[in-house]
Design a protein around this motif. Structure first.
Motif, mmCIF file in Angstrom:
data_model
loop_
_atom_site.group_PDB
_atom_site.id
_atom_site.type_symbol
_atom_site.label_atom_id
_atom_site.label_comp_id
_atom_site.label_asym_id
_atom_site.label_seq_id
_atom_site.Cartn_x
_atom_site.Cartn_y
_atom_site.Cartn_z
ATOM 1 N N VAL A 40 0.810 -1.219 0.000
ATOM 2 C CA VAL A 40 0.000 0.000 0.000
ATOM 3 C C VAL A 40 0.845 1.272 0.000
ATOM 4 O O VAL A 40 0.296 2.375 -0.070
ATOM 5 C CB VAL A 40 -0.951 0.011 1.216
ATOM 6 N N TYR A 41 2.161 1.141 0.071
ATOM 7 C CA TYR A 41 3.023 2.316 0.131
ATOM 8 C C TYR A 41 3.776 2.488 -1.185
ATOM 9 O O TYR A 41 4.083 1.526 -1.884
ATOM 10 C CB TYR A 41 4.014 2.199 1.293
ATOM 11 N N SER A 42 4.095 3.720 -1.486
ATOM 12 C CA SER A 42 4.753 4.047 -2.757
ATOM 13 C C SER A 42 6.239 3.709 -2.709
ATOM 14 O O SER A 42 6.962 4.185 -1.826
ATOM 15 C CB SER A 42 4.581 5.536 -3.066
ATOM 16 N N TYR A 43 6.670 2.918 -3.671
ATOM 17 C CA TYR A 43 8.098 2.633 -3.784
ATOM 18 C C TYR A 43 8.816 3.806 -4.461
ATOM 19 O O TYR A 43 9.947 4.133 -4.113
ATOM 20 C CB TYR A 43 8.299 1.344 -4.580
ATOM 21 N N ASP A 44 8.151 4.462 -5.400
ATOM 22 C CA ASP A 44 8.761 5.611 -6.072
ATOM 23 C C ASP A 44 9.088 6.726 -5.089
ATOM 24 O O ASP A 44 10.105 7.419 -5.233
ATOM 25 C CB ASP A 44 7.817 6.153 -7.156
ATOM 26 N N ASP A 45 8.232 6.901 -4.091
ATOM 27 C CA ASP A 45 8.420 7.987 -3.125
ATOM 28 C C ASP A 45 9.188 7.546 -1.884
ATOM 29 O O ASP A 45 9.288 8.310 -0.915
ATOM 30 C CB ASP A 45 7.059 8.547 -2.698
ATOM 31 N N ALA A 46 9.703 6.331 -1.878
ATOM 32 C CA ALA A 46 10.399 5.826 -0.694
ATOM 33 C C ALA A 46 11.591 6.707 -0.342
ATOM 34 O O ALA A 46 12.250 7.286 -1.219
ATOM 35 C CB ALA A 46 10.866 4.392 -0.933
ATOM 36 N N VAL A 47 11.866 6.809 0.937
ATOM 37 C CA VAL A 47 13.034 7.545 1.414
ATOM 38 C C VAL A 47 14.277 6.693 1.183
ATOM 39 O O VAL A 47 14.325 5.522 1.572
ATOM 40 C CB VAL A 47 12.895 7.868 2.915
ATOM 41 N N ARG A 48 15.264 7.283 0.538
ATOM 42 C CA ARG A 48 16.549 6.614 0.328
ATOM 43 C C ARG A 48 17.600 7.413 1.086
ATOM 44 O O ARG A 48 17.854 8.565 0.773
ATOM 45 C CB ARG A 48 16.872 6.510 -1.162
ATOM 46 N N THR A 108 24.273 0.550 -6.518
ATOM 47 C CA THR A 108 24.583 1.704 -7.352
ATOM 48 C C THR A 108 24.070 2.954 -6.656
ATOM 49 O O THR A 108 23.148 2.891 -5.836
ATOM 50 C CB THR A 108 23.957 1.591 -8.751
ATOM 51 N N TYR A 109 24.671 4.100 -7.005
ATOM 52 C CA TYR A 109 24.370 5.350 -6.310
ATOM 53 C C TYR A 109 24.142 6.471 -7.315
ATOM 54 O O TYR A 109 24.647 6.427 -8.444
ATOM 55 C CB TYR A 109 25.528 5.736 -5.378
ATOM 56 N N ASP A 110 23.395 7.493 -6.883
ATOM 57 C CA ASP A 110 23.234 8.678 -7.727
ATOM 58 C C ASP A 110 24.372 9.661 -7.455
ATOM 59 O O ASP A 110 25.290 9.374 -6.667
ATOM 60 C CB ASP A 110 21.861 9.315 -7.528
ATOM 61 N N ALA A 111 24.307 10.815 -8.097
ATOM 62 C CA ALA A 111 25.395 11.788 -7.991
ATOM 63 C C ALA A 111 25.572 12.309 -6.574
ATOM 64 O O ALA A 111 26.659 12.779 -6.202
ATOM 65 C CB ALA A 111 25.140 12.949 -8.950
ATOM 66 N N ASN A 112 24.522 12.228 -5.767
ATOM 67 C CA ASN A 112 24.597 12.711 -4.391
ATOM 68 C C ASN A 112 24.974 11.619 -3.393
ATOM 69 O O ASN A 112 25.003 11.868 -2.183
ATOM 70 C CB ASN A 112 23.255 13.331 -3.985
ATOM 71 N N GLY A 113 25.221 10.418 -3.901
ATOM 72 C CA GLY A 113 25.614 9.331 -3.017
ATOM 73 C C GLY A 113 24.463 8.554 -2.418
ATOM 74 O O GLY A 113 24.685 7.686 -1.564
ATOM 75 N N ALA A 114 23.237 8.834 -2.854
ATOM 76 C CA ALA A 114 22.083 8.072 -2.364
ATOM 77 C C ALA A 114 21.966 6.783 -3.163
ATOM 78 O O ALA A 114 22.193 6.762 -4.383
ATOM 79 C CB ALA A 114 20.800 8.885 -2.488
ATOM 80 N N ALA A 510 13.397 3.306 -11.932
ATOM 81 C CA ALA A 510 14.226 3.511 -13.118
ATOM 82 C C ALA A 510 15.597 2.851 -12.969
ATOM 83 O O ALA A 510 16.170 2.362 -13.944
ATOM 84 C CB ALA A 510 14.389 5.001 -13.381
ATOM 85 N N GLY A 511 16.119 2.806 -11.745
ATOM 86 C CA GLY A 511 17.447 2.245 -11.560
ATOM 87 C C GLY A 511 17.488 0.925 -10.820
ATOM 88 O O GLY A 511 18.578 0.415 -10.536
ATOM 89 N N ASP A 512 16.326 0.379 -10.492
ATOM 90 C CA ASP A 512 16.309 -0.850 -9.693
ATOM 91 C C ASP A 512 15.120 -1.699 -10.113
ATOM 92 O O ASP A 512 14.005 -1.537 -9.612
ATOM 93 C CB ASP A 512 16.233 -0.514 -8.200
ATOM 94 N N SER A 513 15.366 -2.625 -11.031
ATOM 95 C CA SER A 513 14.304 -3.491 -11.522
ATOM 96 C C SER A 513 13.985 -4.578 -10.507
ATOM 97 O O SER A 513 14.877 -5.135 -9.851
ATOM 98 C CB SER A 513 14.722 -4.134 -12.847
ATOM 99 N N ALA A 514 12.713 -4.893 -10.389
ATOM 100 C CA ALA A 514 12.260 -5.992 -9.532
ATOM 101 C C ALA A 514 12.126 -7.287 -10.320
ATOM 102 O O ALA A 514 11.552 -8.253 -9.814
ATOM 103 C CB ALA A 514 10.914 -5.623 -8.904
ATOM 104 N N CYS A 515 12.648 -7.321 -11.533
ATOM 105 C CA CYS A 515 12.492 -8.471 -12.415
ATOM 106 C C CYS A 515 13.820 -9.220 -12.536
ATOM 107 O O CYS A 515 14.863 -8.610 -12.786
ATOM 108 C CB CYS A 515 12.016 -8.021 -13.796
ATOM 109 N N PHE A 516 13.756 -10.526 -12.389
ATOM 110 C CA PHE A 516 14.954 -11.348 -12.332
ATOM 111 C C PHE A 516 14.812 -12.550 -13.265
ATOM 112 O O PHE A 516 13.711 -13.054 -13.489
ATOM 113 C CB PHE A 516 15.199 -11.831 -10.902
#
Length: 667
Positions: A40-48, A108-114, A510-516
């Protein structure tokens, strides 16, 4: 069920899930306790979020306490509503050097290290369901300070420090070197650890500290005592030590700072196989009494990297102290359940975490304790493991009615059997020639069974042997002699084949697929199956922790611990005990090439049989069925009768699976 796809990405419809959940609260049954967490919670809006936790250790000796890097993915909505969430944590040394899972995923990380990608499906699947996922770089790896000490204090306490911080008992900072502290106010302080191999080993080690807040661990293919990873009763299992493994995963910073740790790993882990203080520190079994967390253990019955001995001793110790336990045993080698039983695994793991971390009464604690893969993709369950009615039964080797032919039964044996160590041969060679007397083994078999016979648990074999040289290694194996189709654990993939199709488990970004990539069993048709193995340096006869030179011509008694198993020897097959020297590719040879003579009156195997001695007697009765009679025509062999050595250049025949040496040797 997941959606199978090659090119598209499956994304759960979170809005629909919220609608369903809201509807549930408007019905009369809404007052019932929840039984399943929903996405029920948004993965796109998750805190990283990235933090660095103070370990209070200075492993690299630079004058400041080491900080370990912690990457967090958590749902945003609960904190905004004043709700706190539990944590699923994987502490690993592999996040940058080697990767995790069948596809070797790295952080993997973004430009800010998240963090953008955390390996595997845990965050994709569980974060939308109200869990935080925490991926910890062990000390000395990736973005963490300190040194890798291969299962020692630094490994274990760097992970424990994170649990302490999550529980409000530690300190973390927003950067690796900064002074801005940060609290974990978003969590309720309950944590479950999971991980395969080294990761699962750390879960075992942290649980053995009794740390507050750790509610459950899910160790997959995990070590319970590091000595038993490198040696067994003095016999070396690999030609390298923990220093090689440490160097393999060290970050560049650690390699520059950790020479002293590397020296200790060399000096305190001698290739003699003696148990030193280093190994004592890395033995989690001796601290099983401290474990407060429940344990869901998963392992491959044919794992020749982290062998089933680690399961047997850990499981028995946990049972002694009443730890809540569950177990899955597959036919694979060193393979994650996500890759041999995916749909059932995700469902079961979900229910386990819901029960252990959220407290949902979903009934998983009342279900059978054990799932065992009996044939590829064919599973059975046991209410307890080992099953009730399992009794340790003493089986005894004896001379057969023909020279060089040995029998295995309940009566005390007599006479002798001799063999000469041949490091060119191993368990598959011995088993393939069980009905031929050869000088490299002593083999003893039952008559064809008239009923199925189930082995469940750990065995041990006691031998009295007289060597001709000052050094000697021993191997004992139990073998099911008869045709079967099994997972090909010796092949690439260790029992699985990786396919092109993908299935998706959770929400992708966009950077973390749940498909394996999906997998399928890789099978082999065999004429025998090695059920359990054990090794020892005969020089440890008096002290399992220290080997001494042998006196040629003197008889020595020693008990070899055999790995835990769960195996059914079917009616028509035979059960064999083989005693020999070097097990090719699984232990290293001794300095000498001994001939050993067994005193059969003082040699025996203690085997856990469901139904005990009565079941064995019934299964080996002389009233053989026509099926049994047609299956085998010989009762087996003891060594020493043949004058011609077997062809050592012969590859493993079609009726056997050759035991591989893992490469690279990383747990």
């Amino acid at each position: 069920m997941p959606i199978r796809t090659r090119f598209t990405i499956w994304r759960p419809l979170a809005a629909a899930a919220v609608t369903l959940l809201t509807a549930a609260f408007l019905t009369p049954t809404a007052r019932a306790a929840p039984r399943e967490s929903l996405p029920v919670y948004s993965y796109d809006d998750a805190v990283r979020q990235a933090v660095w936790v103070d370990t209070r250790l200075d492993g690299d000796g630079d004058g400041r306490t080491d900080r370990v890097a912690v990457d967090i993915v958590r749902p945003r909505e609960p904190a905004a509503r004043g709700r706190k969430v539990p944590v699923i944590m994987d502490a690993s040394p592999y996040y940058s050097c080697c990767g995790r899972g069948n596809e070797s995923q790295r952080k993997t990380y973004d430009a800010n290290g998240a963090v953008v990608q955390t390996p595997l499906f845990y965050d994709n699947y569980f974060v939308p369901r109200g869990y935080a996922f925490v991926a910890v770089d062990l000390a000395g790896t990736n973005r963490s300070d300190g040194c890798v000490d291969v299962g020692g204090r630094s490994d274990v306490l760097s992970a424990k420090a994170v649990i302490d911080w999550l529980g409000g008992r530690g300190t973390a900072y927003t950067t690796r070197t900064g002074a801005t502290a940060v609290k974990a106010g978003w969590t309720d302080g309950t944590t479950g650890m999971i991980g395969k191999s080294w990761d699962g080993t750390i879960a075992n080690g942290v649980a053995a500290t009794g740390v507050k807040g750790l509610k459950t661990i899910v160790p997959i293919s995990a070590i319970s005592s590091w000595y038993d990873y490198y040696f067994q009763q003095g016999a070396p299992l690999y030609d390298s030590g923990p220093d090689w493994l440490s160097d393999y995963v060290d970050s560049p910073d650690a390699r520059a700072k950790c020479a002293a740790v590397q020296r200790r790993l060399v000096e305190q882990a001698p290739r003699t196989g003696d148990r030193t203080g280093l190994w004592k520190e890395r033995d989690y079994v001796r601290h099983a009494s401290r474990v407060e967390a429940s344990v869901f253990l998963v392992h491959g019955l044919q794992d020749l990297n982290v062998r089933m001995k680690h399961v047997g001793q850990w499981w028995d110790a946990l049972a002694k102290y009443g730890v809540e336990r569950k177990i899955w045993l597959s036919q694979t080698g060193h393979v994650d359940p996500f890759d041999f039983r995916r749909a059932d695994w995700v469902k079961t793991l979900h229910r386990w975490f819901d029960h252990e971390l959220l407290g949902y009464d979903n009934g998983i604690d009342r279900e059978p304790m054990a799932d065992v893969e009996r044939h590829p993709d064919q599973w059975v369950t046991s209410r307890s493991w080992p099953p009730r009615g399992t009794r340790t039964t003493t089986l005894r080797p004896d001379q057969g009615v023909h020279p060089g032919v040995g029998a295995l039964g309940l009566r005390k044996g007599h006479g002798a059997a001799a063999f000469t160590d041949d490091p060119r041969l191993g368990e598959t060679d011995w088993a393939a020639r069980i009905d031929t007397a050869t000088p490299d083994k002593a083999g003893f078999v039952t008559a064809p069974l008239t009923r199925d016979l189930r082995l469940s648990g750990s065995s041990e074999v006691t031998v009295t042997a007289t060597p001709t040289t000052p050094t000697a290694h021993l191997t004992a194996v139990l073998v099911d002699l008869g045709p079967d189709t099994i997972r090909d654990y010796a092949a690439s993939g260790e029992g699985i084949t990786t396919l092109a199709d993908r299935t998706c488990w959770g929400v992708s970004s966009a950077g973390d697929s749940a498909c394996f990539k999906e997998t399928a069993p890789r099978t082999a048709d065999v004429g025998h199956t090695v059920v359990s193995r054990g090794w020892a340096d005969l020089g440890t006869y008096a002290d399992a922790g220290r080997g001494v030179p042998l006196t040629p011509g003197r008889a020595y008694s020693i008990t070899l611990d055999l790995a835990a198993t769960d195996h059914v020897v079917p009616a028509g097959h035979r059960l064999a005990l083989i005693v020999a020297g070097t097990d090719k590719d699984l232990i290293d040879p001794p300095a000498d090439t001994p001939t050993l003579t067994l005193d059969l009156s003082r040699t025996s195997a203690r085997v856990p049989l469901v139904g005990g001695a009565r079941a064995f007697a019934a299964a080996t009765s002389t009233a053989a069925t026509s099926t049994a009679t047609s299956t085998a025509t010989s009762t087996g062999t003891a060594s020493g009768a043949a004058t011609t050595a077997p062809d050592a250049s012969r590859s493993a025949p079609a009726d056997g699976v050759r035991a591989p040496r893992p490469a690279p040797r990383i747990p």
